[in-house]
Design a protein around this motif. Sequence first.
Motif, PDB file in Angstrom:
ATOM      1  N   ILE A 111       0.871  -1.177   0.000  1.00 27.95           N
ATOM      2  CA  ILE A 111       0.000   0.000   0.000  1.00 27.95           C
ATOM      3  C   ILE A 111       0.906   1.224   0.000  1.00 27.95           C
ATOM      4  O   ILE A 111       1.614   1.489   0.966  1.00 27.95           O
ATOM      5  CB  ILE A 111      -0.932   0.027   1.224  1.00 27.95           C
ATOM      6  N   LEU A 112       0.901   1.956  -1.102  1.00 32.37           N
ATOM      7  CA  LEU A 112       1.709   3.163  -1.233  1.00 32.37           C
ATOM      8  C   LEU A 112       0.810   4.369  -0.995  1.00 32.37           C
ATOM      9  O   LEU A 112      -0.234   4.513  -1.647  1.00 32.37           O
ATOM     10  CB  LEU A 112       2.336   3.244  -2.625  1.00 32.37           C
ATOM     11  N   ILE A 113       1.198   5.232  -0.068  1.00 35.13           N
ATOM     12  CA  ILE A 113       0.394   6.391   0.292  1.00 35.13           C
ATOM     13  C   ILE A 113       1.084   7.654  -0.196  1.00 35.13           C
ATOM     14  O   ILE A 113       2.272   7.872   0.062  1.00 35.13           O
ATOM     15  CB  ILE A 113       0.197   6.464   1.823  1.00 35.13           C
ATOM     16  N   THR A 114       0.348   8.491  -0.911  1.00 35.57           N
ATOM     17  CA  THR A 114       0.912   9.732  -1.419  1.00 35.57           C
ATOM     18  C   THR A 114      -0.169  10.791  -1.555  1.00 35.57           C
ATOM     19  O   THR A 114      -1.342  10.455  -1.764  1.00 35.57           O
ATOM     20  CB  THR A 114       1.592   9.516  -2.785  1.00 35.57           C
ATOM     21  N   ASP A 115       0.221  12.053  -1.426  1.00 38.67           N
ATOM     22  CA  ASP A 115      -0.741  13.124  -1.695  1.00 38.67           C
ATOM     23  C   ASP A 115      -0.640  13.610  -3.136  1.00 38.67           C
ATOM     24  O   ASP A 115      -1.333  14.535  -3.547  1.00 38.67           O
ATOM     25  CB  ASP A 115      -0.570  14.291  -0.715  1.00 38.67           C
ATOM     26  N   ASN A 116       0.241  12.978  -3.912  1.00 41.49           N
ATOM     27  CA  ASN A 116       0.404  13.335  -5.320  1.00 41.49           C
ATOM     28  C   ASN A 116       0.737  12.091  -6.129  1.00 41.49           C
ATOM     29  O   ASN A 116       1.912  11.772  -6.347  1.00 41.49           O
ATOM     30  CB  ASN A 116       1.498  14.401  -5.476  1.00 41.49           C
ATOM     31  N   GLY A 117      -0.282  11.411  -6.575  1.00 44.60           N
ATOM     32  CA  GLY A 117      -0.076  10.174  -7.330  1.00 44.60           C
ATOM     33  C   GLY A 117       0.701  10.382  -8.609  1.00 44.60           C
ATOM     34  O   GLY A 117       1.429   9.489  -9.070  1.00 44.60           O
ATOM     35  N   GLN A 118       0.592  11.598  -9.197  1.00 39.04           N
ATOM     36  CA  GLN A 118       1.285  11.862 -10.462  1.00 39.04           C
ATOM     37  C   GLN A 118       2.794  11.981 -10.267  1.00 39.04           C
ATOM     38  O   GLN A 118       3.551  11.947 -11.238  1.00 39.04           O
ATOM     39  CB  GLN A 118       0.741  13.150 -11.096  1.00 39.04           C
ATOM     40  N   ALA A 119       3.233  12.126  -9.002  1.00 36.80           N
ATOM     41  CA  ALA A 119       4.672  12.223  -8.739  1.00 36.80           C
ATOM     42  C   ALA A 119       5.340  10.849  -8.722  1.00 36.80           C
ATOM     43  O   ALA A 119       6.566  10.762  -8.700  1.00 36.80           O
ATOM     44  CB  ALA A 119       4.907  12.935  -7.401  1.00 36.80           C
ATOM     45  N   MET A 120       4.534   9.792  -8.746  1.00 32.36           N
ATOM     46  CA  MET A 120       5.089   8.438  -8.749  1.00 32.36           C
ATOM     47  C   MET A 120       5.527   8.053 -10.160  1.00 32.36           C
ATOM     48  O   MET A 120       4.995   8.553 -11.153  1.00 32.36           O
ATOM     49  CB  MET A 120       4.040   7.439  -8.255  1.00 32.36           C
ATOM     50  N   LEU A 121       6.491   7.130 -10.243  1.00 34.47           N
ATOM     51  CA  LEU A 121       6.914   6.639 -11.557  1.00 34.47           C
ATOM     52  C   LEU A 121       5.717   6.056 -12.313  1.00 34.47           C
ATOM     53  O   LEU A 121       4.910   5.329 -11.727  1.00 34.47           O
ATOM     54  CB  LEU A 121       7.969   5.549 -11.399  1.00 34.47           C
ATOM     55  N   PRO A 122       5.574   6.359 -13.603  1.00 31.69           N
ATOM     56  CA  PRO A 122       4.465   5.794 -14.382  1.00 31.69           C
ATOM     57  C   PRO A 122       4.424   4.264 -14.311  1.00 31.69           C
ATOM     58  O   PRO A 122       3.353   3.665 -14.312  1.00 31.69           O
ATOM     59  CB  PRO A 122       4.744   6.288 -15.804  1.00 31.69           C
ATOM     60  N   THR A 123       5.591   3.644 -14.255  1.00 32.14           N
ATOM     61  CA  THR A 123       5.630   2.185 -14.193  1.00 32.14           C
ATOM     62  C   THR A 123       5.072   1.663 -12.875  1.00 32.14           C
ATOM     63  O   THR A 123       4.465   0.583 -12.835  1.00 32.14           O
ATOM     64  CB  THR A 123       7.080   1.697 -14.377  1.00 32.14           C
ATOM     65  N   ILE A 124       5.264   2.412 -11.791  1.00 35.13           N
ATOM     66  CA  ILE A 124       4.685   2.010 -10.509  1.00 35.13           C
ATOM     67  C   ILE A 124       3.174   2.226 -10.531  1.00 35.13           C
ATOM     68  O   ILE A 124       2.399   1.380 -10.080  1.00 35.13           O
ATOM     69  CB  ILE A 124       5.337   2.784  -9.344  1.00 35.13           C
ATOM     70  N   ARG A 125       2.748   3.368 -11.100  1.00 31.85           N
ATOM     71  CA  ARG A 125       1.308   3.639 -11.188  1.00 31.85           C
ATOM     72  C   ARG A 125       0.605   2.559 -12.003  1.00 31.85           C
ATOM     73  O   ARG A 125      -0.498   2.113 -11.647  1.00 31.85           O
ATOM     74  CB  ARG A 125       1.055   5.009 -11.822  1.00 31.85           C
ATOM     75  N   SER A 126       1.227   2.128 -13.088  1.00 32.59           N
ATOM     76  CA  SER A 126       0.580   1.154 -13.971  1.00 32.59           C
ATOM     77  C   SER A 126       0.498  -0.231 -13.337  1.00 32.59           C
ATOM     78  O   SER A 126      -0.329  -1.050 -13.751  1.00 32.59           O
ATOM     79  CB  SER A 126       1.340   1.071 -15.302  1.00 32.59           C
ATOM     80  N   ARG A 127       1.339  -0.503 -12.347  1.00 33.20           N
ATOM     81  CA  ARG A 127       1.347  -1.815 -11.706  1.00 33.20           C
ATOM     82  C   ARG A 127       0.623  -1.806 -10.361  1.00 33.20           C
ATOM     83  O   ARG A 127       0.660  -2.791  -9.626  1.00 33.20           O
ATOM     84  CB  ARG A 127       2.797  -2.303 -11.535  1.00 33.20           C
ATOM     85  N   SER A 128      -0.014  -0.693 -10.020  1.00 32.33           N
ATOM     86  CA  SER A 128      -0.746  -0.580  -8.760  1.00 32.33           C
ATOM     87  C   SER A 128      -2.199  -0.224  -9.037  1.00 32.33           C
ATOM     88  O   SER A 128      -2.507   0.437 -10.033  1.00 32.33           O
ATOM     89  CB  SER A 128      -0.123   0.519  -7.878  1.00 32.33           C
ATOM     90  N   GLN A 129      -3.073  -0.658  -8.167  1.00 35.28           N
ATOM     91  CA  GLN A 129      -4.480  -0.281  -8.291  1.00 35.28           C
ATOM     92  C   GLN A 129      -4.680   1.067  -7.604  1.00 35.28           C
ATOM     93  O   GLN A 129      -4.416   1.217  -6.418  1.00 35.28           O
ATOM     94  CB  GLN A 129      -5.393  -1.325  -7.656  1.00 35.28           C
ATOM     95  N   MET A 130      -5.141   2.045  -8.372  1.00 40.15           N
ATOM     96  CA  MET A 130      -5.323   3.384  -7.840  1.00 40.15           C
ATOM     97  C   MET A 130      -6.544   3.433  -6.935  1.00 40.15           C
ATOM     98  O   MET A 130      -7.628   2.959  -7.302  1.00 40.15           O
ATOM     99  CB  MET A 130      -5.482   4.391  -8.978  1.00 40.15           C
ATOM    100  N   VAL A 131      -6.379   3.989  -5.737  1.00 36.92           N
ATOM    101  CA  VAL A 131      -7.491   4.198  -4.807  1.00 36.92           C
ATOM    102  C   VAL A 131      -7.523   5.682  -4.474  1.00 36.92           C
ATOM    103  O   VAL A 131      -6.722   6.169  -3.672  1.00 36.92           O
ATOM    104  CB  VAL A 131      -7.316   3.359  -3.523  1.00 36.92           C
ATOM    105  N   PRO A 132      -8.434   6.445  -5.109  1.00 37.76           N
ATOM    106  CA  PRO A 132      -8.443   7.903  -4.903  1.00 37.76           C
ATOM    107  C   PRO A 132      -9.109   8.300  -3.588  1.00 37.76           C
ATOM    108  O   PRO A 132     -10.109   7.699  -3.171  1.00 37.76           O
ATOM    109  CB  PRO A 132      -9.253   8.413  -6.102  1.00 37.76           C
ATOM    110  N   PHE A 133      -8.542   9.306  -2.944  1.00 36.53           N
ATOM    111  CA  PHE A 133      -9.101   9.881  -1.729  1.00 36.53           C
ATOM    112  C   PHE A 133      -9.402  11.358  -1.975  1.00 36.53           C
ATOM    113  O   PHE A 133      -8.684  12.028  -2.706  1.00 36.53           O
ATOM    114  CB  PHE A 133      -8.115   9.754  -0.556  1.00 36.53           C
ATOM    115  N   SER A 134     -10.450  11.846  -1.348  1.00 31.44           N
ATOM    116  CA  SER A 134     -10.824  13.260  -1.489  1.00 31.44           C
ATOM    117  C   SER A 134     -10.763  13.935  -0.121  1.00 31.44           C
ATOM    118  O   SER A 134     -10.802  13.271   0.923  1.00 31.44           O
ATOM    119  CB  SER A 134     -12.235  13.379  -2.076  1.00 31.44           C
ATOM    120  N   ALA A 135     -10.666  15.260  -0.140  1.00 31.86           N
ATOM    121  CA  ALA A 135     -10.642  16.013   1.117  1.00 31.86           C
ATOM    122  C   ALA A 135     -11.934  15.755   1.890  1.00 31.86           C
ATOM    123  O   ALA A 135     -13.018  15.637   1.304  1.00 31.86           O
ATOM    124  CB  ALA A 135     -10.481  17.505   0.833  1.00 31.86           C
ATOM    125  N   LEU A 136     -11.828  15.653   3.195  1.00 33.82           N
ATOM    126  CA  LEU A 136     -12.999  15.386   4.023  1.00 33.82           C
ATOM    127  C   LEU A 136     -13.942  16.585   4.029  1.00 33.82           C
ATOM    128  O   LEU A 136     -13.505  17.738   3.934  1.00 33.82           O
ATOM    129  CB  LEU A 136     -12.569  15.066   5.456  1.00 33.82           C
TER     130      LEU A 136
END
Length: 323
Positions: A141-166
């Motif tokens: 489980i990789l936690i980040t406040d900026n998913g676009q800052a991750m390597l594209p190859t990591i993003r493509s091999r992970s299931q994206m789970v979006p979070f929104s401000a409360l």
Amino acid sequence: MSFQQIMGQQAAKQLLQSSLRRQAISHAYLFSGPSGSGQLQTAMAFAKAIFCTELEDDACGQCLECRKVEHGNHPDLTMLAPDGNNIKIDQIRDLQRIFSYRSEAGHPKVYIIEQAEKMTVQAANSLLKFLEEPQVPAVGILITDNGQAMLPTIRSRSQMVPFSALNPEEMLQSLIEEGYPANLARSAVHLASGLEACREILQQNWFAEIRNVMLQLGKESLGRGSTSLISAQQKLFKTGLSEHLDMLLSLFHLWFRDMLYVQYGRHEHIVFIDQLDMLSQLANTRSTEQWVSYMDLAAACRKKLRFNVNGQLCLEQFLIGLA
């Protein structure tokens, strides 16, 4: 903590609980969203649910596996966070070494990486290989406040789970139920993106003081024969509250926005609702354009502070700008 105890984030919780029920857990998830929106709490709840021996799609909180997670000593759960400013390749190598042994309990092993965007290039590339070819059944489980800052190859091999401000209103209700003063909590939920960050603000003794100073300076600076510069010297720079000028300007920004809400009759959105009489008296002394320009001025002064402009000079220019 179980999924039921996590505020908001229904889409994220439904996605994770569905994968638990279908026994279709991915090898890697990328939790992306604003800081404080509950990613870490959700990650911990997900790990507990994976280990839980009683429930299918949540954590019971009572079984031995759940209690191990809560006590921070579960052998199959590994937490990783930046060492200094970055997550280094040696940390990923240590993770790989830990995950070279199978879980004795028969469930996947879980690792949670906080601030995953802070991995060095070498660390990210090392993790990528680990994601593709884990030696044992594992869930990352990789936690980040900026998913676009991750390597594209990591993003493509992970299931994206979006979070929104409360939702601020939901946070406000929760904080009031916990016993925090409503007038302070109403400000805090518009200054922080998560409950934990709100609590940190509200637990500071200076927060109520800086709010009161802001109200005094605001009232004085908008009147004739302003004494706001003298008050700022006495209330801020002689008391140590000048350390919190960024918060003062953030509160001013909310206060000016409230003036617009008063002008447009949107009282349900007012933050300083306990100051409604003062807001009503002052709102129409300036045009809508002027209140917007004051908001811009507050934002510009906050930016100057970040570039280490002298705080006293910056605030004095701000107050003169209001007068």
